[in-house]
Design an enzyme around this catalytic site. Structure first.
Site, PDB file in Angstrom:
ATOM      1  N   ALA A 298       0.954  -1.149  -0.022  1.00  0.00           N
ATOM      2  CA  ALA A 298       0.104  -0.065  -0.098  1.00  0.00           C
ATOM      3  C   ALA A 298       0.938   1.268  -0.044  1.00  0.00           C
ATOM      4  CB  ALA A 298      -0.876   0.022   1.342  1.00  0.00           C
ATOM      5  N   ALA A 299       1.226   1.720  -1.264  1.00  0.00           N
ATOM      6  CA  ALA A 299       2.257   2.497  -1.432  1.00  0.00           C
ATOM      7  C   ALA A 299       1.974   4.126  -1.268  1.00  0.00           C
ATOM      8  CB  ALA A 299       3.062   2.285  -2.651  1.00  0.00           C
ATOM      9  N   PRO A 301       0.848   7.764  -0.358  1.00  0.00           N
ATOM     10  CA  PRO A 301       1.294   8.664  -1.220  1.00  0.00           C
ATOM     11  C   PRO A 301       2.722   8.794  -1.822  1.00  0.00           C
ATOM     12  CG  PRO A 301       1.164   9.778   0.701  1.00  0.00           C
ATOM     13  CD  PRO A 301       0.756   8.428   1.239  1.00  0.00           C
ATOM     14  N   GLY A 302       3.593   7.628  -1.188  1.00  0.00           N
ATOM     15  CA  GLY A 302       4.724   7.449  -1.636  1.00  0.00           C
ATOM     16  C   GLY A 302       6.040   7.780  -0.543  1.00  0.00           C
ATOM     17  N   GLY A 303       5.679   8.198   0.599  1.00  0.00           N
ATOM     18  CA  GLY A 303       6.766   8.399   1.630  1.00  0.00           C
ATOM     19  C   GLY A 303       7.546   7.374   1.860  1.00  0.00           C
ATOM     20  N   LYS A 304       7.074   6.397   2.386  1.00  0.00           N
ATOM     21  CA  LYS A 304       7.839   5.239   2.545  1.00  0.00           C
ATOM     22  C   LYS A 304       8.355   4.578   1.419  1.00  0.00           C
ATOM     23  CE  LYS A 304       4.567   4.068   6.244  1.00  0.00           C
ATOM     24  NZ  LYS A 304       3.449   5.007   5.998  1.00  0.00           N
ATOM     25  N   ASP A 366       1.912  -1.520   4.977  1.00  0.00           N
ATOM     26  CA  ASP A 366       1.577  -0.710   5.862  1.00  0.00           C
ATOM     27  C   ASP A 366       0.122  -0.521   5.691  1.00  0.00           C
ATOM     28  OD1 ASP A 366       1.397   1.480   7.783  1.00  0.00           O
ATOM     29  OD2 ASP A 366       1.568   3.169   6.265  1.00  0.00           O
ATOM     30  N   CYS A 423      -1.322   2.440  11.972  1.00  0.00           N
ATOM     31  CA  CYS A 423      -1.277   3.756  12.495  1.00  0.00           C
ATOM     32  C   CYS A 423      -2.541   3.632  13.417  1.00  0.00           C
ATOM     33  CB  CYS A 423      -1.376   4.946  11.729  1.00  0.00           C
ATOM     34  SG  CYS A 423      -2.804   4.878  10.293  1.00  0.00           S
TER      35      CYS A 423
END
Length: 519
Positions: A298-299, A301-304, A366, A423
């Site tokens: 589950a990528a 918005p791309g932070g990880k 995540d 989270c």
């Protein structure tokens, strides 16, 4: 005889005159005393005038002194005065608390508490209450609710000595749950869940922490710049910042900024990513190596994903999957802005990825969750979540985690690891999901490698989990000053689709059936 009578009358007249004179002297003395008093009063009044003039002169002198002071000295004196006032008030409050500590608190009934919240209405107040608008009828008295919360918390801290004899602990907890829900704006389910999961004082700290925003943090993109150089450039633009802590080599904590931190030239050039501190943790736990095949289930918005690319130094390949099409734009934009050239964006249901991708070296999941750890960001969670919502999230998380483990290659030379994170602070979405995968697949929990964080729960409300669940790490807003988070690192032992426990039980059942047939 007549002469004798005249002499006696003369003596009497002399005596009478003496008495009259004595009375006159007395009256004169009284007049003198009264005049003295008047003089004293005049002197006193004159003294007041002199005191007033002296005070006025002293005030004028103090004003002149203040005019001579520097602005910083004036501010310092003002702060000292405020501090002295606060200390005096706190002493009075402490004295009142010390007096109340020796008393028992009588828990009000629901009807009496409601009447206390609305106020006592006398006969004279009936007309005024009729004239008041209907909009003010349902407004609770937050001051009285706060006082009642403090009293109930004090009773629960020493329940044996401070409770009312006709009240149980559950009565106090129900009263506290209702008051906290009203005061902080939660539904009753979530407040009671926090009280059952944490202690009452810790629940109070958690609720207070959720009322304030977490600090603004950013992550340096090491593909383009070093943290020291980025900090120097942002400081020159008027940004006040510090390193986020010893546990991260790329994080920066922003206190304030003269420019929009999300619109600087450095941001546009992809030198940093605005990212919460808790989002660093899953990537650090996964610790991908150069040249590996990594999957981010589950990528968006791309932070990880961009952090993984930086850790891999743009080598290998990252499969950045996102199920929701509307979130693909932000994912692609961030990957391009940050200069990630080893990433492939795909749009699949995470549960179908084992059929599409095959095996990879490491997997990051995540998982979508209830969001009970990020209430400070999304206050709608306070009233929108229920037992059914958490159960639905937990069911989806179990399916996604099974798919993530199936995508991981146990025979990988450098990998074979899966990191599961949420989270959320609920046990049903964290430890219970991890305990489920231990029974379904041949995996084990290993250390996350994170230097801080609380251990995972090995038991909760009568449920016991595998002892290795304590290797998981929990993070809380009121403890670590970051979003509520859960991180678990799994190592896949074999590519079997059934766990060892399931296999051994099935073998034992088969052997028992064979023995019965032989008999």
């Amino acid at each position: 005889e007549e002469e004798e009578e005249e002499e006696e009358e003369g003596k009497k007249s002399k005596r009478g005159g003496g008495k009259k004179k004595q009375q006159l002297f007395d009256e004169e003395e009284e007049d003198d005393s009264e005049s003295d008093v008047d003089l004293d009063d005049d002197e006193f009044i004159g003294g007041e005038d002199s005191d007033d003039s002296e005070s006025e002169s002293s005030e004028s002198e103090s004003e002149d002194e203040e005019d001579e002071l520097l602005p910083i000295e004036r501010k310092s004196r003002k702060m000292d005065a405020e501090k002295a006032k606060k200390t005096s008030e706190s002493r009075l409050e402490q004295l009142q608390v010390n007096v109340r500590d020796e008393e028992t608190y009588q828990l009000p009934s629901s009807s009496s508490s409601e009447s206390s919240d609305e106020g006592d209405d006398d006969d004279d107040d009936d007309e005024r209450r009729k004239k008041s608008t209907s909009s003010t009828k349902g407004i609770p008295d937050l001051t009285s609710i706060q006082q009642r919360i403090q009293e109930v918390v004090r009773v629960l801290a020493d329940f044996k000595n401070r409770r009312a004899q006709d009240r149980s602990r559950n009565d106090y907890l129900e009263r506290l749950t209702s008051d906290l829900a009203t005061y902080y704006g939660y539904n009753h389910f979530l407040i009671r869940y926090f009280i059952d999961t944490f202690s009452v004082p810790e629940t109070m700290e958690l609720l207070e922490a959720n009322e304030t925003q977490r600090p603004v943090t950013l992550r340096t993109n090491t593909l383009k710049i070093r943290r020291r150089d980025l900090a120097a450039q942002l400081i020159n633009r008027g940004v006040n910042l510090d390193p986020i802590g010893k546990w991260s080599k790329v994080g920066l904590l922003v206190y304030d900024s003269r420019v929009p931190i999300g619109a600087t030239p450095e941001y546009m050039a992809g030198m940093y990513m605005l990212q919460s501190a808790s989002s660093f943790l899953p990537c650090m736990a996964l610790s991908p190596q150069e040249g590996e095949r990594v999957l981010d289930v589950a990528a968006a918005p791309g932070g990880k994903t961009t952090y993984l690319a930086a850790l891999m130094r743009n080598t290998g390949i990252i499969f950045a999957n996102e199920f929701q099409k509307k979130r693909l734009n932000s994912l692609v934009a961030n990957l391009q802005r940050m200069g990630c050239t080893n990433s492939v964006v795909c749009n699949y249901d995470g549960r179908q990825l084992p059929k599409v991708l095959g095996y990879v070296d490491r997997v990051l999941l995540d998982a979508p969750c209830s969001g009970t750890g990020v209430i400070a960001k999304d206050s709608s969670v306070k009233v929108s979540k229920s037992t059914e919502d958490i159960a639905k999230c937990a069911h989806l998380q179990k399916e996604l985690l099974v798919a993530a483990v199936d995508c991981c290659d146990a025979n990988s030379k450098s990998g074979g690891y899966v990191v599961y994170s949420t989270c959320s602070v609920t046990v049903e979405e964290n430890e219970q999901v991890v305990d489920y995968i231990l029974n379904k697949r041949d995996v084990k929990i290993v250390s996350t490698g994170l230097e801080f964080g609380r251990k995972g729960f090995t038991s909760y409300r009568g449920k016991t989990f595998h002892p290795s669940v304590s290797e998981c790490r929990r993070f809380y807003p009121h403890v670590h000053n970051m979003d509520g988070f859960f991180v678990c690192k799994l190592q896949k032992m074999s590519n079997r689709t059934t766990s060892i426990i399931t296999t051994t039980t099935s073998m034992a059942s088969n052997n028992s059936s064979k023995n019965t047939r032989v008999e």
